[in-house]
Design a protein around this motif. Structure first.
Motif, PDB file in Angstrom:
ATOM      1  N   VAL A 156      41.582 -34.840  55.758  1.00  0.00           N
ATOM      2  CA  VAL A 156      41.345 -34.376  54.389  1.00  0.00           C
ATOM      3  C   VAL A 156      42.112 -35.202  53.370  1.00  0.00           C
ATOM      4  O   VAL A 156      41.569 -35.586  52.326  1.00  0.00           O
ATOM      5  CB  VAL A 156      41.734 -32.884  54.247  1.00  0.00           C
ATOM      6  CG1 VAL A 156      41.645 -32.439  52.788  1.00  0.00           C
ATOM      7  CG2 VAL A 156      40.825 -32.018  55.116  1.00  0.00           C
ATOM      8  N   GLU A 157      43.378 -35.482  53.658  1.00  0.00           N
ATOM      9  CA  GLU A 157      44.201 -36.207  52.695  1.00  0.00           C
ATOM     10  C   GLU A 157      44.303 -37.695  53.013  1.00  0.00           C
ATOM     11  O   GLU A 157      44.988 -38.436  52.311  1.00  0.00           O
ATOM     12  CB  GLU A 157      45.596 -35.581  52.638  1.00  0.00           C
ATOM     13  CG  GLU A 157      45.570 -34.120  52.178  1.00  0.00           C
ATOM     14  CD  GLU A 157      46.955 -33.558  51.935  1.00  0.00           C
ATOM     15  OE1 GLU A 157      47.941 -34.304  52.128  1.00  0.00           O
ATOM     16  OE2 GLU A 157      47.052 -32.391  51.541  1.00  0.00           O
ATOM     17  N   ARG A 158      43.645 -38.112  54.082  1.00  0.00           N
ATOM     18  CA  ARG A 158      43.697 -39.510  54.519  1.00  0.00           C
ATOM     19  C   ARG A 158      45.146 -39.991  54.624  1.00  0.00           C
ATOM     20  O   ARG A 158      45.496 -41.096  54.201  1.00  0.00           O
ATOM     21  CB  ARG A 158      42.910 -40.395  53.551  1.00  0.00           C
ATOM     22  CG  ARG A 158      41.432 -40.057  53.489  1.00  0.00           C
ATOM     23  CD  ARG A 158      40.682 -40.955  52.539  1.00  0.00           C
ATOM     24  NE  ARG A 158      39.264 -40.597  52.477  1.00  0.00           N
ATOM     25  CZ  ARG A 158      38.366 -41.201  51.717  1.00  0.00           C
ATOM     26  NH1 ARG A 158      38.747 -42.225  50.947  1.00  0.00           N
ATOM     27  NH2 ARG A 158      37.121 -40.805  51.703  1.00  0.00           N
ATOM     28  N   SER A 159      45.949 -39.133  55.214  1.00  0.00           N
ATOM     29  CA  SER A 159      47.380 -39.419  55.345  1.00  0.00           C
ATOM     30  C   SER A 159      47.747 -39.406  56.824  1.00  0.00           C
ATOM     31  O   SER A 159      48.309 -38.434  57.337  1.00  0.00           O
ATOM     32  CB  SER A 159      48.197 -38.361  54.582  1.00  0.00           C
ATOM     33  OG  SER A 159      49.578 -38.554  54.768  1.00  0.00           O
ATOM     34  N   TRP A 160      47.417 -40.495  57.508  1.00  0.00           N
ATOM     35  CA  TRP A 160      47.642 -40.530  58.951  1.00  0.00           C
ATOM     36  C   TRP A 160      49.114 -40.697  59.306  1.00  0.00           C
ATOM     37  O   TRP A 160      49.556 -40.260  60.369  1.00  0.00           O
ATOM     38  CB  TRP A 160      46.795 -41.629  59.584  1.00  0.00           C
ATOM     39  CG  TRP A 160      45.337 -41.271  59.513  1.00  0.00           C
ATOM     40  CD1 TRP A 160      44.393 -41.845  58.722  1.00  0.00           C
ATOM     41  CD2 TRP A 160      44.683 -40.225  60.218  1.00  0.00           C
ATOM     42  NE1 TRP A 160      43.171 -41.217  58.893  1.00  0.00           N
ATOM     43  CE2 TRP A 160      43.318 -40.218  59.814  1.00  0.00           C
ATOM     44  CE3 TRP A 160      45.106 -39.271  61.160  1.00  0.00           C
ATOM     45  CZ2 TRP A 160      42.386 -39.312  60.313  1.00  0.00           C
ATOM     46  CZ3 TRP A 160      44.168 -38.372  61.663  1.00  0.00           C
ATOM     47  CH2 TRP A 160      42.836 -38.395  61.240  1.00  0.00           C
ATOM     48  N   ILE A 161      49.877 -41.316  58.422  1.00  0.00           N
ATOM     49  CA  ILE A 161      51.320 -41.398  58.664  1.00  0.00           C
ATOM     50  C   ILE A 161      51.921 -39.997  58.549  1.00  0.00           C
ATOM     51  O   ILE A 161      52.741 -39.579  59.375  1.00  0.00           O
ATOM     52  CB  ILE A 161      51.997 -42.361  57.673  1.00  0.00           C
ATOM     53  CG1 ILE A 161      51.516 -43.789  57.918  1.00  0.00           C
ATOM     54  CG2 ILE A 161      53.521 -42.286  57.791  1.00  0.00           C
ATOM     55  CD1 ILE A 161      52.082 -44.820  56.970  1.00  0.00           C
ATOM     56  N   GLY A 162      51.507 -39.261  57.529  1.00  0.00           N
ATOM     57  CA  GLY A 162      51.956 -37.878  57.390  1.00  0.00           C
ATOM     58  C   GLY A 162      51.556 -37.041  58.593  1.00  0.00           C
ATOM     59  O   GLY A 162      52.320 -36.213  59.076  1.00  0.00           O
ATOM     60  N   ALA A 163      50.330 -37.285  59.091  1.00  0.00           N
ATOM     61  CA  ALA A 163      49.851 -36.555  60.261  1.00  0.00           C
ATOM     62  C   ALA A 163      50.714 -36.845  61.484  1.00  0.00           C
ATOM     63  O   ALA A 163      51.027 -35.944  62.273  1.00  0.00           O
ATOM     64  CB  ALA A 163      48.397 -36.916  60.545  1.00  0.00           C
ATOM     65  N   MET A 164      51.124 -38.094  61.642  1.00  0.00           N
ATOM     66  CA  MET A 164      51.965 -38.459  62.780  1.00  0.00           C
ATOM     67  C   MET A 164      53.338 -37.795  62.688  1.00  0.00           C
ATOM     68  O   MET A 164      53.908 -37.380  63.703  1.00  0.00           O
ATOM     69  CB  MET A 164      52.125 -39.983  62.839  1.00  0.00           C
ATOM     70  CG  MET A 164      50.835 -40.719  63.157  1.00  0.00           C
ATOM     71  SD  MET A 164      50.105 -40.223  64.742  1.00  0.00           S
ATOM     72  CE  MET A 164      51.358 -40.808  65.888  1.00  0.00           C
TER      73      MET A 164
END
Length: 205
Positions: A156-164
């Motif tokens: 949703v937020e295109r935040s894959w670093i945040g997801a990791m």
């Protein structure tokens, strides 16, 4: 320096644990009673639903506060809210003054998720309720939510670093529920149906 301060603040805030202190006034050691952890669900199981609700509200709020304050103070730093939230969740699970034996982190994880993206959190909490209802086990809803949040944040937020970063909290929480999985296999895990029937079976979360 901003990240370091955020990790320290988030962790220390997460370490605050009213379940421990309230249990002490009742001369009960939650770490050795019920599900043997210092979380809201065990507080409810051992000390009653009022204690469980109060502890749960505190645990949710402390992680949310950590995220919001970090985003306000260090608004220029990317992923600062995620860092603060995960630090708070880990502080709840591993409080330094309790020999790193705290709760299982679910309530704090919910608070962090609401502060990061409240619309997404509401949707996932609705799915959590549905999963618990369909499976009859709260732990199944827990697994769904803690896995879904980092995945959905990434999409949703295109935040894959945040997801990791969020996955760190997810992995720890999943590991902390190992006993729940073992009880499910044995058929002794606390079920939703048994709670409503007034015949609790097993130890729950």
């Amino acid at each position: 320096m901003g990240y370091l301060l955020t990790v320290l603040f988030g962790y220390l805030l997460g370490c605050s644990n009213p379940a421990y202190f309230y249990a002490k006034t009742r001369k009960v050691d939650l770490a050795d009673s019920g599900a043997k952890n210092l979380g809201a669900s065990n507080a409810a199981l051992v000390l009653g639903w009022r204690a469980g609700i109060l502890v749960g509200i505190h645990d949710i709020a402390k992680a949310a506060v950590a995220v919001i304050l970090a985003q306000l103070v260090f608004s220029d730093l990317p992923y600062i809210g995620v860092v603060a939230g995960v630090s708070s969740v880990l502080g709840h699970i591993f409080p330094f003054y309790l020999e790193f034996r705290g709760g299982k982190g679910f309530a704090a994880f919910v608070g962090m998720s609401v502060a990061l993206n409240w619309k997404l959190a509401i949707v996932l909490l609705a799915v959590y309720v549905l999963v618990v209802f369909l499976t009859d086990y709260m732990v199944m809803g827990t697994v769904m939510l803690v896995v879904s949040v980092p995945v959905c944040i990434g999409i949703v937020e295109r935040s894959w670093i945040g997801a990791m970063i969020l996955l760190l909290a997810t992995v720890v929480i999943l590991a902390r529920h190992g006993e729940n999985y073992r009880r499910m296999r044995k058929g002794t895990e606390l079920s939703l149906r048994s709670v409503f029937q007034g015949k609790p079976k097993g130890k729950g979360q």
